[in-house]
Design a protein around this motif. Structure first.
Motif, PDB file in Angstrom:
ATOM      1  N   HIS A  78      31.926  20.763   2.910  1.00  0.00           N
ATOM      2  CA  HIS A  78      32.048  19.465   3.066  1.00  0.00           C
ATOM      3  C   HIS A  78      31.476  18.612   1.991  1.00  0.00           C
ATOM      4  O   HIS A  78      30.281  19.068   1.585  1.00  0.00           O
ATOM      5  CB  HIS A  78      31.291  19.047   4.445  1.00  0.00           C
ATOM      6  N   ASP A 108      29.564  16.201   2.244  1.00  0.00           N
ATOM      7  CA  ASP A 108      28.329  15.638   2.467  1.00  0.00           C
ATOM      8  C   ASP A 108      27.261  16.757   2.234  1.00  0.00           C
ATOM      9  O   ASP A 108      26.032  16.813   1.923  1.00  0.00           O
ATOM     10  CB  ASP A 108      27.997  15.612   4.020  1.00  0.00           C
ATOM     11  N   GLU A 164      24.244  16.538  -0.429  1.00  0.00           N
ATOM     12  CA  GLU A 164      22.883  16.662   0.262  1.00  0.00           C
ATOM     13  C   GLU A 164      22.142  17.843  -0.809  1.00  0.00           C
ATOM     14  O   GLU A 164      21.068  17.477  -1.167  1.00  0.00           O
ATOM     15  CB  GLU A 164      22.883  17.509   1.356  1.00  0.00           C
TER      16      GLU A 164
END
Length: 308
Positions: A196, A198, A202
């Motif tokens: 993903h 995200d 991160e």
């Protein structure tokens, strides 16, 4: 055997006090042939360490079994290591002159090989073109070219904008480093590695935080003293008379293969060109050492004698 532990030293040059490291066999001669190894702008002269955490640790195996050799590497002026930070950023040419001058002061009268990855490759091209300092017998340029690519210049410009427009300097450094890490890798690798967006974000932000945690305020120097100078250099490689080995990576956007091919055509003596397919983008110069190690060992006489 070249030990994975370097003895540190300092040399005062016209451009600042330079910290360096010398790697040699435990019974090595002080006048043994010298190979200079320089990495990227975030690198230091601590190429290798006993615990395996050296900046370019993956390159160690190429040198480990060589007896009569000394490897010298420098912390960059204005970089993350122990060299001083000039009041004003140095040009690429001034950086090359500083390290050539440092080598002269160490008593080095000949550089038997210069192995440069990324910024270190740019400096190798610049040093070989200057006709000053100790002559370079052979030059290996890994993931670097004679001028910046347009895309890499744009990415570095955006890094500067982030720093200038962030209210918090530390946050600016984190975001600028995250953007740099994004440019070092390839889209295919991100697809393969993360499920993903995200997760990828991160990871990139964590890399920025890691730089800040390790180096504190010193991390800002990467974006004030080193990154900007790579937007404004052009090396006249037609002045280079020594043989040059080029290594490029298929997915590299910092030194794309087309730009390295342009460099190959301009060089008076391009001895070999190694092209490597990799999903790691610009970071191929660290991640794909195994794919060019044999070519490097065969190209540098001091290594070839050991790897027959």
């Amino acid at each position: 055997m070249v030990l994975p532990v370097g003895r540190s030293f300092y040399v005062t040059t016209d451009y600042g006090r330079v910290k360096g490291f010398r790697y040699a066999a435990d019974n090595g001669r002080p006048d043994a042939p010298v190979v200079v190894v320089q990495g990227g702008i975030s690198g230091t002269g601590q190429l290798w360490r006993l615990d395996g955490s050296g900046w370019w640790q993956s390159l160690y195996d190429a040198f480990a079994e060589t007896e009569d050799l000394q490897v010298i590497s420098f912390d960059y002026l204005g970089g993350l290591g122990g060299s001083t930070t000039p009041e004003q950023p140095l040009t690429v040419e001034q950086h090359a002159l500083a390290y050539l001058q440092a080598l002269e002061k160490l008593g080095v009268d000949r550089i038997h090989g210069w192995v440069g990855g990324s910024f270190g490759g740019v400096l190798g091209l610049q040093a070989a073109s200057l006709k000053q300092g100790p002559p370079i017998d052979r030059l290996t340029v890994i993931g670097a070219a004679h001028k910046p690519s347009i895309q890499s210049s744009l990415l570095r410009s955006f890094q500067q904008l982030l720093l200038q427009n962030c209210d918090c300097e530390q946050q600016g450094v984190v975001l600028a480093r995250a953007l740099a890490m994004l440019s070092y890798r390839n889209a295919d690798e991100f697809e393969r590695r993360f499920e993903h967006p995200d997760d990828a974000l991160e990871y990139l932000l964590a890399q920025g935080e890691r730089l800040l945690q390790r180096h504190g305020k010193q991390a800002n120097k990467l974006f004030t003293h080193l990154t900007p100078i790579l937007n404004d250099y052009h090396i006249d490689v037609r002045q280079i008379t020594c043989p040059v080995q080029l290594v490029s990576f298929s997915s590299d956007t910092i030194a794309p293969p087309a730009l390295v091919s342009e460099l190959e055509a301009l060089l008076p003596d391009c001895d070999s060109y190694v092209s490597i397919e990799t999903p790691f983008g610009h970071d191929g110069f660290i991640k794909n050492v195994a794919d060019y190690q044999t070519s490097l060992s065969q190209y540098l006489p001091q290594l070839a004698e050991t790897h027959v």
